[in-house]
Design an enzyme around this catalytic site. Structure first.
Site, PDB file in Angstrom:
ATOM      1  N   ILE A 160       0.857  -1.182   0.000  1.00 11.51           N
ATOM      2  CA  ILE A 160       0.000   0.000   0.000  1.00 11.51           C
ATOM      3  C   ILE A 160       0.893   1.232   0.000  1.00 11.51           C
ATOM      4  CG2 ILE A 160      -1.755   1.302   1.270  1.00 11.51           C
ATOM      5  CD1 ILE A 160      -2.620  -1.435   2.491  1.00 11.51           C
ATOM      6  N   PHE A 161       0.722   2.091  -0.996  1.00 13.17           N
ATOM      7  CA  PHE A 161       1.554   3.289  -1.127  1.00 13.17           C
ATOM      8  C   PHE A 161       0.876   4.492  -0.490  1.00 13.17           C
ATOM      9  CE2 PHE A 161       2.710   7.103  -3.767  1.00 13.17           C
ATOM     10  CZ  PHE A 161       4.008   7.236  -3.281  1.00 13.17           C
ATOM     11  N   GLY A 162       1.583   5.129   0.452  1.00 20.38           N
ATOM     12  CA  GLY A 162       1.091   6.336   1.087  1.00 20.38           C
ATOM     13  C   GLY A 162       1.949   7.529   0.719  1.00 20.38           C
ATOM     14  N   TYR A 163       1.315   8.650   0.420  1.00 23.89           N
ATOM     15  CA  TYR A 163       2.048   9.853   0.014  1.00 23.89           C
ATOM     16  C   TYR A 163       1.553  11.094   0.758  1.00 23.89           C
ATOM     17  CZ  TYR A 163      -2.183  10.292  -2.772  1.00 23.89           C
ATOM     18  OH  TYR A 163      -3.497  10.366  -3.166  1.00 23.89           O
ATOM     19  N   GLY A 164       0.588  10.899   1.661  1.00 24.19           N
ATOM     20  CA  GLY A 164       0.072  11.982   2.497  1.00 24.19           C
ATOM     21  C   GLY A 164       0.259  11.622   3.956  1.00 24.19           C
TER      22      GLY A 164
ATOM     23  N   GLU B 288      -9.883   6.520   4.065  1.00 24.70           N
ATOM     24  CA  GLU B 288      -9.552   7.175   2.806  1.00 24.70           C
ATOM     25  C   GLU B 288     -10.738   7.297   1.846  1.00 24.70           C
ATOM     26  OE1 GLU B 288      -6.679   8.543   2.460  1.00 24.70           O
ATOM     27  OE2 GLU B 288      -5.749   7.680   4.240  1.00 24.70           O
TER      28      GLU B 288
END
Length: 222
Positions: free
Chosen positions: A35-39, A115
């Protein structure tokens, strides 16, 4: 006033051709998932995971274009949080988390509320390049807010975005904390990790805020 640019994040130097990313799940019943998180996920995942890696995705730029009426704002005063904008020259840094076994369903259930239901985000597969092994990309799941969701605010001058961020607070805390923790993360990634849009908003906040803001907890690189 700084003008919006389609490509404001600087990717690392070009790499030799990498093998195709291998999917981390199959047939809707994954045994392992990235799972990619950027925030806010880069410092506050709030779900159990087996591994995490700092890195980047290509073809996307991060923008404070999504409205938030729960975590960092309210119905009357929506906050500003990030989403991914398709940009063939873009590069967005973040953290990929690996969940395995029972962690998969637990993480997806939690993130669906955090989300999707509360944030307005949809899911999308992206190719993630770990910072330490960029020649070994991974397929990851990312949560992306599109213009079709009712909370989408879209582009605005950095000064306007900064003013909104300074004025908003939600159930997860002040919108300013969100901005500065994300900026802290980018600094910890090193000079190769740049985000001119983020930096411009931080600068705009600094010009509007007479005193410095300190996060309640120090941020450590995962």
């Amino acid at each position: 006033m700084k003008q919006e640019s389609a490509a404001q994040s600087t990717p690392p130097p070009s790499l030799s051709p990498a093998p195709s990313a291998q999917p981390s799940w199959e047939d809707g019943d994954p045994q392992a998932l990235w799972i990619f998180g950027y925030g806010s996920l880069v410092w506050k995942p709030d779900f159990a995971y087996s591994d995490s890696r700092v890195g980047f995705v290509r073809g996307y730029s991060r923008r404070f274009w999504q409205g938030d009426t729960f975590h960092r704002g309210s119905d009357k005063m929506p906050g500003r949080v990030v989403t991914l904008l398709e940009d063939h020259e873009g590069c967005t840094w973040g953290v990929a988390y690996q969940v395995r076994g029972e962690q998969v369903s637990e993480a997806l259930k939690y993130l669906n509320v955090r989300e999707a239901v509360l944030g307005g985000y949809d899911t999308k597969e992206v190719t993630f390049y770990p910072q330490d092994t960029p020649d070994q990309p991974l397929t990851a799941l990312a949560y992306v807010a599109t213009p079709q969701n009712p909370g989408y605010l879209g582009p605005a001058p950095e000064e306007v975005i900064a003013t909104q961020i300074l004025a908003c607070r939600g159930f997860s805390g002040h919108n300013l904390e969100y901005l500065l923790r994300l900026a802290d993360f980018m600094q910890l990634c090193g000079p190769q990790a740049q985000d001119e849009h983020l930096e411009a908003i931080v600068d705009a906040v600094g010009s509007l805020l007479p005193c410095s803001y300190l996060s309640e907890q120090p941020l450590a690189l995962i």
